[in-house]
Design a protein around this motif. Sequence first.
Motif, short mmCIF file in Angstrom:
data_model
loop_
_atom_site.label_atom_id
_atom_site.label_comp_id
_atom_site.label_asym_id
_atom_site.label_seq_id
_atom_site.Cartn_x
_atom_site.Cartn_y
_atom_site.Cartn_z
N GLN A 61 0.95 -1.08 -0.19
CA GLN A 61 -0.16 -0.02 -0.08
C GLN A 61 0.94 1.35 0.12
N ARG A 62 1.81 1.28 1.03
CA ARG A 62 2.75 2.36 0.91
C ARG A 62 3.47 2.51 -0.64
N ALA A 63 3.88 1.41 -0.96
CA ALA A 63 4.77 1.35 -2.29
C ALA A 63 3.77 1.96 -3.73
N LEU A 64 2.57 1.62 -3.40
CA LEU A 64 1.57 2.15 -4.44
C LEU A 64 1.16 3.70 -4.03
N GLN A 65 1.26 3.97 -2.99
CA GLN A 65 0.93 5.42 -2.77
C GLN A 65 2.33 6.50 -3.17
N ASP A 66 3.44 5.85 -3.16
CA ASP A 66 4.46 6.50 -3.34
C ASP A 66 4.57 6.59 -4.84
N LEU A 67 4.14 5.35 -5.44
CA LEU A 67 4.12 5.49 -7.07
C LEU A 67 3.26 6.42 -7.45
N LYS A 68 2.02 6.51 -6.93
CA LYS A 68 1.07 7.55 -7.34
C LYS A 68 1.50 8.88 -7.31
N LYS A 69 2.13 9.57 -5.98
CA LYS A 69 2.57 10.62 -5.84
C LYS A 69 3.67 10.86 -6.81
N THR A 70 4.51 9.92 -7.24
CA THR A 70 5.74 10.03 -8.11
C THR A 70 5.01 10.32 -9.60
N ALA A 71 4.03 9.53 -10.01
CA ALA A 71 3.40 9.69 -11.28
C ALA A 71 2.82 11.03 -11.32
N ASN A 73 3.49 13.74 -9.87
CA ASN A 73 4.59 14.65 -10.02
C ASN A 73 5.30 14.87 -11.35
N LEU A 74 5.46 13.65 -11.88
CA LEU A 74 5.78 13.62 -13.19
C LEU A 74 4.88 14.13 -14.21
N ASP A 75 3.51 14.04 -13.99
CA ASP A 75 2.54 14.62 -14.87
C ASP A 75 2.45 16.04 -14.81
N THR A 76 2.64 16.31 -13.65
CA THR A 76 2.67 17.96 -13.25
C THR A 76 3.85 18.70 -13.82
N ARG A 77 4.89 17.96 -13.74
CA ARG A 77 6.18 18.47 -14.33
C ARG A 77 6.09 18.42 -16.02
N THR A 78 5.66 17.51 -16.41
CA THR A 78 5.42 17.17 -17.88
C THR A 78 4.56 18.34 -18.55
N GLU A 79 3.52 18.72 -18.15
CA GLU A 79 2.50 19.83 -18.22
C GLU A 79 3.30 20.97 -18.22
#
Length: 89
Positions: A61-71, A73-79
């Motif tokens: 669950q923690r790993a999935l939350q970290d992956l969601k945050k990373t995704a 952040n990457l989406d925001t940075r890409t935009e």
Amino acid sequence: EAAIPKMLAPCLLRRVVLTVPLVVVVALLLVEPVKCDQEAGTAIPAESRPCVDCHAFEFMQRALQDLKKTAYNLDTRTETLLLQVEKRN
């Protein structure tokens, strides 16, 4: 006078070679053996300990939350980068 330390060295070495194993054997004999049913550290009743599957689930669950945050952040940075490129063009 210089011959005395040369003669003393082998005697001390022999004494150390015989004393160290003796001390180790005595220490091993004096140490109380650990029984198989004893656990290392403090004993926690099995009822209050979470199972291994629960730990694995929480970790995932923690790993999935970290992956969601990373995704996110990457989406925001890409935009942000795409908007900057569009402004330059």
